[in-house]
Design an enzyme around this catalytic site. Structure first.
Site, PDB file in Angstrom:
ATOM      1  N   SER A 110       3.986  -2.114  10.219  1.00 34.93           N
ATOM      2  CA  SER A 110       5.439  -2.144  10.395  1.00 34.93           C
ATOM      3  C   SER A 110       6.078  -3.491  10.046  1.00 34.93           C
ATOM      4  CB  SER A 110       5.811  -1.722  11.817  1.00 34.93           C
ATOM      5  OG  SER A 110       5.379  -0.396  12.070  1.00 34.93           O
ATOM      6  N   GLY A 137       3.018   2.316  10.758  1.00 32.53           N
ATOM      7  CA  GLY A 137       3.978   3.404  10.571  1.00 32.53           C
ATOM      8  C   GLY A 137       4.704   3.798  11.848  1.00 32.53           C
ATOM      9  N   ASN A 152       0.867  -1.178   0.000  1.00 31.37           N
ATOM     10  CA  ASN A 152       0.000   0.000   0.000  1.00 31.37           C
ATOM     11  C   ASN A 152       0.903   1.227   0.000  1.00 31.37           C
ATOM     12  OD1 ASN A 152      -1.798   2.043   0.471  1.00 31.37           O
ATOM     13  ND2 ASN A 152      -2.400   1.358   2.528  1.00 31.37           N
ATOM     14  N   TRP A 153       0.974   1.865  -1.141  1.00 24.81           N
ATOM     15  CA  TRP A 153       1.916   2.996  -1.277  1.00 24.81           C
ATOM     16  C   TRP A 153       1.396   4.257  -0.605  1.00 24.81           C
ATOM     17  CZ3 TRP A 153       4.128   3.020  -7.005  1.00 24.81           C
ATOM     18  CH2 TRP A 153       4.767   1.809  -7.249  1.00 24.81           C
ATOM     19  N   GLY A 212       3.170  -1.122   4.195  1.00 26.95           N
ATOM     20  CA  GLY A 212       3.178   0.317   3.907  1.00 26.95           C
ATOM     21  C   GLY A 212       4.586   0.771   3.550  1.00 26.95           C
ATOM     22  N   GLY A 213       5.263   1.385   4.514  1.00 25.58           N
ATOM     23  CA  GLY A 213       6.578   1.983   4.289  1.00 25.58           C
ATOM     24  C   GLY A 213       7.565   1.106   3.530  1.00 25.58           C
ATOM     25  N   GLU A 223      -6.388   4.790   8.111  1.00 28.61           N
ATOM     26  CA  GLU A 223      -6.167   6.210   7.785  1.00 28.61           C
ATOM     27  C   GLU A 223      -7.411   6.822   7.149  1.00 28.61           C
ATOM     28  OE1 GLU A 223      -2.564   5.464   5.625  1.00 28.61           O
ATOM     29  OE2 GLU A 223      -1.593   4.933   7.508  1.00 28.61           O
ATOM     30  N   GLU A 272      -4.962  -4.826  10.690  1.00 25.31           N
ATOM     31  CA  GLU A 272      -3.917  -3.813  10.879  1.00 25.31           C
ATOM     32  C   GLU A 272      -4.168  -3.082  12.191  1.00 25.31           C
ATOM     33  OE1 GLU A 272      -2.096  -2.677   6.749  1.00 25.31           O
ATOM     34  OE2 GLU A 272      -3.642  -1.256   7.291  1.00 25.31           O
ATOM     35  N   HIS A 289      -9.181   1.167   5.316  1.00 26.53           N
ATOM     36  CA  HIS A 289      -7.889   1.429   5.962  1.00 26.53           C
ATOM     37  C   HIS A 289      -8.073   2.391   7.130  1.00 26.53           C
ATOM     38  CE1 HIS A 289      -3.756   2.546   6.666  1.00 26.53           C
ATOM     39  NE2 HIS A 289      -3.427   1.448   6.000  1.00 26.53           N
TER      40      HIS A 289
END
Ligand code: 13P
Length: 250
Positions: free
Chosen positions: A212, A172, A9-10, A233-234, A96, A166, A94
């Site tokens: 993470s 993150g 997931n960018w 993610g990252g 976010e 998640e 998500h």
């Protein structure tokens, strides 16, 4: 045998040139693997990603979608639009989106329903916040998120659903759920799906862990029996790291 999935997931990262360069690096180093690999770039770069990944076994997913077919929803993107550029999978729910855009269970239920109706696959995200875990309410929260958005789906729709647990406190932050915490929750989730739908759906559904995941911890998390992959993610923004995570699983 459940499908093993590693999805990147960018989020709101990578412009057009960044998308091209990250995908080129990914394709050049992609290992032979039984893992189903996906990437979710931002909307504007989806057609480019689809074009670049022609003939490569990396699927392109979207990060969001509206529940309506079309109409006066400024700034929104429909399922048909995604399908028309070759995108058949969408991430919904998500944390976010829930936190910053006020997406609640009711809205998410409509989005999931529309995606399923249009024949799309959904990576449905959910997970508790840190306070929920401290209060011992993490199972309750997860159960409610699943129930409100998914448990009215007909059994036939479940083959289009991928679950992604998640925990918000692990996203993150560099902090991961321990492999035991992930396994405990994933087993709980599978049990909920069995109760709400059927044993066979529960046995077959892929449940990803997100929060993470890095090359250094992926293998241990993925070794757990109810963890069927990861939503990254990252680390999905660094080709070498994303590839190492795929390798950790396959
Ligand atoms: P990080 O891997 O950066 O913690 O993000 C996880 C995530 O939110 C994937 O959707």
């Amino acid at each position: 045998m459940r499908t093993k999935i590693v999805a990147g997931n960018w989020k709101m990262n990578q412009d057009l040139e960044g998308t091209r360069s990250l995908l080129r690096d990914l394709v050049a180093n992609l290992p032979r693997t039984s893992v189903s690999v996906m990437v979710a770039p931002p909307f504007v770069n989806l057609p480019e990603a689809v074009a670049l990944l022609q003939g490569v076994s990396v699927e392109v997913a979207a990060q969001n979608m509206h529940f309506a077919d079309s109409g006066a929803y400024t700034g929104e993107i429909s399922a048909e639009m995604l399908l028309s550029v070759g995108v058949k999978t969408v991430i919904l729910g998500h944390s976010e989106r829930r936190a910053y855009f006020r997406e609640d269970d009711e809205l998410l239920s409509k989005k999931v329903g529309k995606a399923v109706e249009k024949g799309m696959n959904v990576i449905f995200c959910f997970g508790e916040e840190l306070a929920d875990r401290y209060d011992g309410k993490h199972f309750e929260v997860v159960e409610r998120q699943l129930k409100n958005a998914l448990f009215d789906l007909p059994e036939t729709a479940w083959k289009q659903i991928i679950l992604a647990y998640e925990p918000v406190w692990a996203i993150g932050t560099g902090e991961t759920a321990s492999p035991e915490q992930a396994q405990e929750m994933h087993a709980f989730i599978r049990k909920q799906v069995a109760g709400a739908c059927s044993e066979s759906v529960a046995e077959g559904i892929s449940i990803l862990y997100g929060g993470s995941v890095k090359p250094g911890n992926a293998a241990e998390i993925f070794s757990k029996p109810d963890v069927d992959g990861g939503l990254i993610g990252g680390a999905s923004l660094v080709a070498d790291d994303f590839i190492a995570i795929i390798k950790a699983f396959g």
